[in-house]
Design a protein around this motif. Structure first.
Motif, PDB file in Angstrom:
ATOM      1  N   HIS A   6       0.835  -1.200   0.000  1.00 24.36           N
ATOM      2  CA  HIS A   6       0.000   0.000   0.000  1.00 24.36           C
ATOM      3  C   HIS A   6       0.874   1.256   0.000  1.00 24.36           C
ATOM      4  N   LYS A   7       0.511   2.186  -0.854  1.00 27.87           N
ATOM      5  CA  LYS A   7       1.226   3.455  -0.927  1.00 27.87           C
ATOM      6  C   LYS A   7       0.228   4.572  -0.630  1.00 27.87           C
ATOM      7  N   PRO A   8       0.196   5.060   0.602  1.00 28.24           N
ATOM      8  CA  PRO A   8      -0.827   6.022   1.019  1.00 28.24           C
ATOM      9  C   PRO A   8      -0.807   7.332   0.237  1.00 28.24           C
ATOM     10  N   TYR A   9       0.314   7.655  -0.360  1.00 32.14           N
ATOM     11  CA  TYR A   9       0.436   8.900  -1.122  1.00 32.14           C
ATOM     12  C   TYR A   9      -0.039   8.776  -2.562  1.00 32.14           C
ATOM     13  N   ALA A  10      -0.329   7.556  -3.000  1.00 36.27           N
ATOM     14  CA  ALA A  10      -0.547   7.286  -4.423  1.00 36.27           C
ATOM     15  C   ALA A  10      -1.697   8.084  -5.021  1.00 36.27           C
ATOM     16  N   GLN A  11      -2.873   8.059  -4.362  1.00 38.70           N
ATOM     17  CA  GLN A  11      -4.045   8.718  -4.932  1.00 38.70           C
ATOM     18  C   GLN A  11      -3.826  10.222  -5.080  1.00 38.70           C
TER      19      GLN A  11
ATOM     20  N   ILE B  70      -2.970  -2.687 -21.717  1.00 35.25           N
ATOM     21  CA  ILE B  70      -3.926  -3.007 -20.660  1.00 35.25           C
ATOM     22  C   ILE B  70      -3.193  -3.783 -19.574  1.00 35.25           C
ATOM     23  N   GLY B  71      -3.154  -3.213 -18.379  1.00 34.28           N
ATOM     24  CA  GLY B  71      -2.384  -3.791 -17.296  1.00 34.28           C
ATOM     25  C   GLY B  71      -0.927  -3.387 -17.415  1.00 34.28           C
ATOM     26  N   CYS B  72      -0.681  -2.085 -17.427  1.00 30.50           N
ATOM     27  CA  CYS B  72       0.685  -1.590 -17.668  1.00 30.50           C
ATOM     28  C   CYS B  72       1.589  -1.738 -16.455  1.00 30.50           C
ATOM     29  N   GLY B  73       1.029  -2.105 -15.300  1.00 26.13           N
ATOM     30  CA  GLY B  73       1.847  -2.325 -14.120  1.00 26.13           C
ATOM     31  C   GLY B  73       2.649  -1.094 -13.737  1.00 26.13           C
ATOM     32  N   LYS B  74       3.933  -1.295 -13.468  1.00 31.38           N
ATOM     33  CA  LYS B  74       4.802  -0.199 -13.037  1.00 31.38           C
ATOM     34  C   LYS B  74       5.329   0.630 -14.203  1.00 31.38           C
ATOM     35  N   GLY B  75       4.962   0.254 -15.425  1.00 35.74           N
ATOM     36  CA  GLY B  75       5.182   1.142 -16.561  1.00 35.74           C
ATOM     37  C   GLY B  75       6.448   0.963 -17.364  1.00 35.74           C
ATOM     38  N   ARG B  76       7.242  -0.038 -17.055  1.00 30.57           N
ATOM     39  CA  ARG B  76       8.515  -0.172 -17.781  1.00 30.57           C
ATOM     40  C   ARG B  76       8.296  -0.321 -19.279  1.00 30.57           C
ATOM     41  N   PHE B  77       7.378  -1.204 -19.672  1.00 31.25           N
ATOM     42  CA  PHE B  77       7.146  -1.471 -21.092  1.00 31.25           C
ATOM     43  C   PHE B  77       6.616  -0.240 -21.817  1.00 31.25           C
ATOM     44  N   ILE B  78       5.559   0.368 -21.285  1.00 26.45           N
ATOM     45  CA  ILE B  78       4.906   1.470 -21.989  1.00 26.45           C
ATOM     46  C   ILE B  78       5.810   2.702 -22.035  1.00 26.45           C
TER      47      ILE B  78
ATOM     48  N   THR C 166      -4.162   1.353  -7.883  1.00 22.53           N
ATOM     49  CA  THR C 166      -3.597   2.663  -7.558  1.00 22.53           C
ATOM     50  C   THR C 166      -2.128   2.570  -7.150  1.00 22.53           C
ATOM     51  N   SER C 167      -1.799   1.610  -6.286  1.00 17.82           N
ATOM     52  CA  SER C 167      -0.441   1.492  -5.778  1.00 17.82           C
ATOM     53  C   SER C 167       0.541   0.968  -6.821  1.00 17.82           C
ATOM     54  N   VAL C 168       0.026   0.567  -7.976  1.00 15.64           N
ATOM     55  CA  VAL C 168       0.886   0.103  -9.069  1.00 15.64           C
ATOM     56  C   VAL C 168       1.064   1.205 -10.108  1.00 15.64           C
ATOM     57  N   ILE C 169      -0.046   1.792 -10.530  1.00 18.88           N
ATOM     58  CA  ILE C 169       0.032   2.804 -11.590  1.00 18.88           C
ATOM     59  C   ILE C 169       0.828   4.030 -11.137  1.00 18.88           C
TER      60      ILE C 169
ATOM     61  N   GLN D 109       0.142   8.843 -21.961  1.00 17.40           N
ATOM     62  CA  GLN D 109      -0.848   9.166 -20.948  1.00 17.40           C
ATOM     63  C   GLN D 109      -1.144   7.899 -20.147  1.00 17.40           C
ATOM     64  N   LEU D 110      -1.672   8.087 -18.939  1.00 16.29           N
ATOM     65  CA  LEU D 110      -2.021   6.968 -18.067  1.00 16.29           C
ATOM     66  C   LEU D 110      -3.482   7.044 -17.680  1.00 16.29           C
ATOM     67  N   MET D 111      -4.110   5.878 -17.547  1.00 19.94           N
ATOM     68  CA  MET D 111      -5.523   5.804 -17.173  1.00 19.94           C
ATOM     69  C   MET D 111      -5.732   4.734 -16.111  1.00 19.94           C
ATOM     70  N   GLN D 112      -6.493   5.060 -15.082  1.00 24.69           N
ATOM     71  CA  GLN D 112      -6.830   4.093 -14.044  1.00 24.69           C
ATOM     72  C   GLN D 112      -8.293   3.683 -14.233  1.00 24.69           C
ATOM     73  N   VAL D 113      -8.495   2.664 -15.080  1.00 32.94           N
ATOM     74  CA  VAL D 113      -9.854   2.209 -15.393  1.00 32.94           C
ATOM     75  C   VAL D 113      -9.844   0.692 -15.536  1.00 32.94           C
ATOM     76  N   ASN D 114     -11.040   0.129 -15.591  1.00 32.13           N
ATOM     77  CA  ASN D 114     -11.213  -1.304 -15.800  1.00 32.13           C
ATOM     78  C   ASN D 114     -11.311  -1.596 -17.294  1.00 32.13           C
ATOM     79  N   ALA D 115     -10.595  -2.623 -17.749  1.00 34.64           N
ATOM     80  CA  ALA D 115     -10.549  -2.947 -19.175  1.00 34.64           C
ATOM     81  C   ALA D 115     -11.925  -3.284 -19.745  1.00 34.64           C
ATOM     82  N   LYS D 116     -12.819  -3.804 -18.922  1.00 35.89           N
ATOM     83  CA  LYS D 116     -14.143  -4.176 -19.433  1.00 35.89           C
ATOM     84  C   LYS D 116     -14.954  -2.957 -19.859  1.00 35.89           C
ATOM     85  N   ASP D 117     -14.526  -1.770 -19.422  1.00 35.86           N
ATOM     86  CA  ASP D 117     -15.276  -0.549 -19.721  1.00 35.86           C
ATOM     87  C   ASP D 117     -14.657   0.279 -20.856  1.00 35.86           C
ATOM     88  N   LEU D 118     -13.728  -0.275 -21.596  1.00 32.87           N
ATOM     89  CA  LEU D 118     -12.987   0.519 -22.578  1.00 32.87           C
ATOM     90  C   LEU D 118     -13.872   1.091 -23.677  1.00 32.87           C
TER      91      LEU D 118
END
Length: 212
Positions: free
Chosen positions: A5-10, A45-53, A72-75, A91-100
């Motif tokens: 958990h990263k309390p500062y993330a949000q 979709i599911g970019c994790g910590k972002g190395r690839f993107i 949240t604690s990953v993005i 750009q980054l997005m915090q959303v669910n893939a089912k709603d694309l």
């Protein structure tokens, strides 16, 4: 694996609105305006910590990229990389893939990357797998006629399941790699997990898919 958990993330995500899309539905059909430059659009979709993107955006400045991650604690780790790089085509997005479909018009996306997605190995969780038929329907909608889905994993069972899912959906398998790192593939950008698992000797699988 339990997320730390990263309390500062949000708060950090809210602070850097120039990189994190707060209301992605408002950019539907208008992503060029968000980026400020008309270029092909690729999403992970599911970019994790972002190395690839991050690396993809650096290598291909003539393509617009969106990294999508629900946790949240990953993005926030991807955001921290972007703060350092300040890439105008990411750009980054915090959303669910089912709603694309809520965030992209039909045919608006040129390529989708699924890189080391959660395998959800239990049968009762099949519908959560990102290569389940309901997700494939979403991808088919938002990809254009020449669009591709690039799928990579080290999980053999997930790969076999996914090939079957693609086939049942009547998608077209353009390329299949049963041992990616020992194949003649140029410019393979690795994710954090890909590097970790390949160093352990795990075989990496990849499929490139198109929808009819």
């Amino acid at each position: 694996m339990r997320l730390r958990h990263k309390p500062y993330a949000q708060d950090k995500l809210l602070e850097y609105k120039q990189y994190v899309v707060e209301k992605p539905e408002e950019s539907k059909g208008k992503w060029t305006e968000r980026f400020g430059k008309p270029q092909p659009l690729h999403i992970e979709i599911g970019c994790g910590k972002g190395r690839f993107i991050i690396e993809m955006a650096k290598r291909y400045p003539d393509i617009n990229f969106i990294g999508i991650e629900l946790q949240t604690s990953v993005i926030v780790s991807a955001l921290e990389k972007q703060i350092d790089e300040q890439l105008p085509n990411l750009q980054l997005m915090q959303v669910n893939a089912k709603d694309l479909r809520d965030y992209f018009e039909p045919g608006e996306v040129d390529r989708i990357y699924l890189t080391f997605s959660d395998p959800w190995p239990k049968n009762r969780h099949e519908k959560r797998r990102l290569t389940y038929k309901s997700f494939l329907s979403v991808y088919e909608t938002i990809l254009n006629d020449e669009g591709e889905l690039h799928f990579k994993t080290d999980n053999q069972k997930l790969f076999e399941y996914s090939l079957t899912s693609f086939s049942k959906y009547d998608a077209v398998l353009e390329k299949v790699y049963l041992d990616l790192h020992n194949s003649e593939v140029e410019d393979n950008v690795m994710t954090e997990y890909e590097e970790k698992f390949s160093k352990k000797g795990n075989r990496i699988y990849k499929a490139v898919v198109m929808f009819k």
